[in-house]
Design a protein around this motif. Structure first.
Motif, PDB file in Angstrom:
ATOM      1  N   SER A 155      21.681-116.212   6.060  1.00 25.23           N
ATOM      2  CA  SER A 155      22.674-115.085   5.724  1.00 25.23           C
ATOM      3  C   SER A 155      22.453-113.938   6.462  1.00 25.23           C
ATOM      4  N   GLU A 156      21.546-113.346   7.080  1.00 26.94           N
ATOM      5  CA  GLU A 156      20.221-112.997   8.176  1.00 26.94           C
ATOM      6  C   GLU A 156      19.667-113.482   8.840  1.00 26.94           C
ATOM      7  N   LEU A 157      19.147-112.618  10.370  1.00 23.24           N
ATOM      8  CA  LEU A 157      18.774-113.523  11.480  1.00 23.24           C
ATOM      9  C   LEU A 157      16.915-113.970  10.540  1.00 23.24           C
ATOM     10  N   SER A 158      16.731-112.786   9.661  1.00 26.10           N
ATOM     11  CA  SER A 158      15.121-113.816   9.755  1.00 26.10           C
ATOM     12  C   SER A 158      15.191-114.626   8.425  1.00 26.10           C
ATOM     13  N   ASP A 159      16.664-115.295   7.995  1.00 23.03           N
ATOM     14  CA  ASP A 159      16.361-116.771   7.436  1.00 23.03           C
ATOM     15  C   ASP A 159      16.258-117.472   8.761  1.00 23.03           C
ATOM     16  N   LEU A 160      16.023-117.371   9.971  1.00 26.04           N
ATOM     17  CA  LEU A 160      16.201-118.058  10.742  1.00 26.04           C
ATOM     18  C   LEU A 160      14.853-118.830  10.927  1.00 26.04           C
ATOM     19  N   PHE A 161      14.320-118.057  10.666  1.00 27.12           N
ATOM     20  CA  PHE A 161      12.390-117.559  10.470  1.00 27.12           C
ATOM     21  C   PHE A 161      11.376-118.558  10.076  1.00 27.12           C
ATOM     22  N   GLU A 162      12.336-118.607   8.405  1.00 28.08           N
ATOM     23  CA  GLU A 162      11.784-119.311   7.473  1.00 28.08           C
ATOM     24  C   GLU A 162      11.308-120.485   7.465  1.00 28.08           C
ATOM     25  N   GLY A 163       9.880-121.226   7.291  1.00 26.52           N
ATOM     26  CA  GLY A 163       9.089-121.538   7.571  1.00 26.52           C
ATOM     27  C   GLY A 163       8.250-122.242   9.298  1.00 26.52           C
ATOM     28  N   MET A 164       8.472-121.276   9.816  1.00 28.51           N
ATOM     29  CA  MET A 164       8.245-121.363  11.360  1.00 28.51           C
ATOM     30  C   MET A 164       6.832-121.817  11.334  1.00 28.51           C
ATOM     31  N   TRP A 172       7.341-110.944  -1.382  1.00 33.76           N
ATOM     32  CA  TRP A 172       8.306-110.814  -2.177  1.00 33.76           C
ATOM     33  C   TRP A 172      10.026-111.162  -1.360  1.00 33.76           C
ATOM     34  N   GLY A 173       9.937-111.690  -0.092  1.00 29.42           N
ATOM     35  CA  GLY A 173      10.751-111.802   0.947  1.00 29.42           C
ATOM     36  C   GLY A 173      10.811-110.586   1.767  1.00 29.42           C
ATOM     37  N   GLY A 174      12.592-110.250   2.560  1.00 30.98           N
ATOM     38  CA  GLY A 174      12.500-109.518   3.047  1.00 30.98           C
ATOM     39  C   GLY A 174      13.380-109.556   4.150  1.00 30.98           C
ATOM     40  N   ASP A 175      13.460-108.347   5.226  1.00 24.91           N
ATOM     41  CA  ASP A 175      14.680-108.599   6.006  1.00 24.91           C
ATOM     42  C   ASP A 175      13.685-108.745   8.291  1.00 24.91           C
ATOM     43  N   ASP A 176      12.371-108.724   7.280  1.00 27.32           N
ATOM     44  CA  ASP A 176      11.209-108.525   8.714  1.00 27.32           C
ATOM     45  C   ASP A 176      10.383-109.594   9.063  1.00 27.32           C
ATOM     46  N   VAL A 177      10.147-109.866  10.374  1.00 32.59           N
ATOM     47  CA  VAL A 177       9.120-111.137  10.232  1.00 32.59           C
ATOM     48  C   VAL A 177       7.325-110.519  10.812  1.00 32.59           C
ATOM     49  N   ARG A 178       6.788-111.021  10.954  1.00 33.76           N
ATOM     50  CA  ARG A 178       5.236-111.321  11.724  1.00 33.76           C
ATOM     51  C   ARG A 178       4.842-112.139  11.884  1.00 33.76           C
ATOM     52  N   PHE A 179       3.873-112.294  13.295  1.00 34.14           N
ATOM     53  CA  PHE A 179       3.415-113.447  14.184  1.00 34.14           C
ATOM     54  C   PHE A 179       2.544-113.459  12.993  1.00 34.14           C
ATOM     55  N   ARG A 180       1.509-114.787  13.001  1.00 33.66           N
ATOM     56  CA  ARG A 180       0.167-114.593  12.709  1.00 33.66           C
ATOM     57  C   ARG A 180      -0.924-114.567  14.382  1.00 33.66           C
ATOM     58  N   ILE A 181      -1.247-113.744  14.779  1.00 30.79           N
ATOM     59  CA  ILE A 181      -2.605-113.536  15.968  1.00 30.79           C
ATOM     60  C   ILE A 181      -3.577-113.383  15.467  1.00 30.79           C
ATOM     61  N   ALA A 182      -4.571-114.898  15.453  1.00 27.99           N
ATOM     62  CA  ALA A 182      -5.793-114.403  15.052  1.00 27.99           C
ATOM     63  C   ALA A 182      -6.509-113.467  15.384  1.00 27.99           C
ATOM     64  N   GLN A 183      -6.317-113.284  16.736  1.00 33.01           N
ATOM     65  CA  GLN A 183      -7.355-112.931  17.816  1.00 33.01           C
ATOM     66  C   GLN A 183      -6.994-111.880  17.937  1.00 33.01           C
ATOM     67  N   LEU A 184      -6.195-111.314  17.628  1.00 33.48           N
ATOM     68  CA  LEU A 184      -6.429-109.678  17.876  1.00 33.48           C
ATOM     69  C   LEU A 184      -7.071-108.743  16.125  1.00 33.48           C
TER      70      LEU A 184
END
Length: 261
Positions: A155-164, A172-184
């Protein structure tokens, strides 16, 4: 060339003896139902069909032509969407006004066959899209091509990132994604718990810098494009994998490259 139905009324107007009177042909162009045909080209022809004068009918189909001398003339009517037609011969006497109604038939205009191709096929000739497929072959980063988008029907582009792996979305869901950057550090990225907003590029142009403290950080992934518009997506979570062109000061949180169809 067919002859239109012509309603002909001749009006003889006497002129003063010492004055040369004009010969006028005027009237209206209408369709077969009697409705006006606007902006038709009406030409005055000699009997040998030489064009002597041409005028354009007005919005109500009315026109006016003057003949330089008495004699026999033809009228020709031309209009896109209607059959081009010549009238039967019209005698025009000295100083007279000939009033005509020209009825023209609708013409079926043959069109060349229309070949519709997917826009994505044409877009793939773009060097930037070709670079996308070349990088996908090289295998650096994560790639989502058009075929996968159509198969998953998000339905939205962000759905393609689910489970990546390495990607988080709001609880709560939403229309954005974040990358887990432990070093920063939080001081550098302005994020909490190592989650960082990647920069987003659309067709080679930066539309959102990375990090929460950068200008434009309120723009979300789903604000940028819809799934049906996208030909491919590149995801780079590690700065070492980002193509040089897109590895800028705003890329510390990773990069998402979106290519439209």
């Amino acid at each position: 060339m067919r002859s239109p139905r012509v309603l002909l009324i001749s009006l003889l107007i006497s002129a003063p003896p010492a004055t040369a009177a004009a010969q006028v042909v005027r009237g209206q162009v209408v369709d077969e139902g009697g409705s006006p045909v606007s902006t038709a080209a009406v030409s005055l022809l000699s009997v040998s069909e030489e064009v002597l004068r041409t005028v354009e009918a007005d919005e109500e189909g009315y026109f006016r032509l003057e003949a330089d001398s008495t004699g026999v003339y033809l009228l020709r009517v031309e209009r896109l969407g209607y059959e081009s037609m010549n009238t039967p011969p019209l005698p025009v006497e000295e100083g007279s006004t000939v009033v005509v109604e020209l009825r023209v038939a609708v013409d079926a205009i043959p069109l060349e066959p229309l070949l519709i191709r997917q826009r994505s096929w044409t877009r793939r000739q773009d060097p930037l899209i070709q670079d996308f497929y070349e990088r996908r072959e090289a295998g650096h980063g994560h790639f989502i091509a058009r075929e996968e988008i159509e198969a998953r029907q998000p339905s939205e582009l962000s759905d393609l990132f689910e489970g990546m792996p390495g990607v988080t979305r709001p609880r709560w869901g939403g229309d954005d994604v974040r990358f887990r950057i432990a070093q920063l550090s939080r001081l550098w990225t302005g994020t909490q718990e190592g989650d960082c907003r990647p920069s987003i590029w659309l067709d080679g142009m930066l539309v959102r810098p990375g990090g929460d403290r950068e200008a434009g950080s309120q723009t979300t992934l789903d604000d940028v494009a819809s799934p049906m518009e996208v030909e491919g997506i590149e995801i780079y979570q590690h700065t070492t994998d980002i193509p040089i062109r897109y590895n800028t000061d705003s890329s510390m949180c990773g990069v998402i490259l979106i290519w439209t169809r």
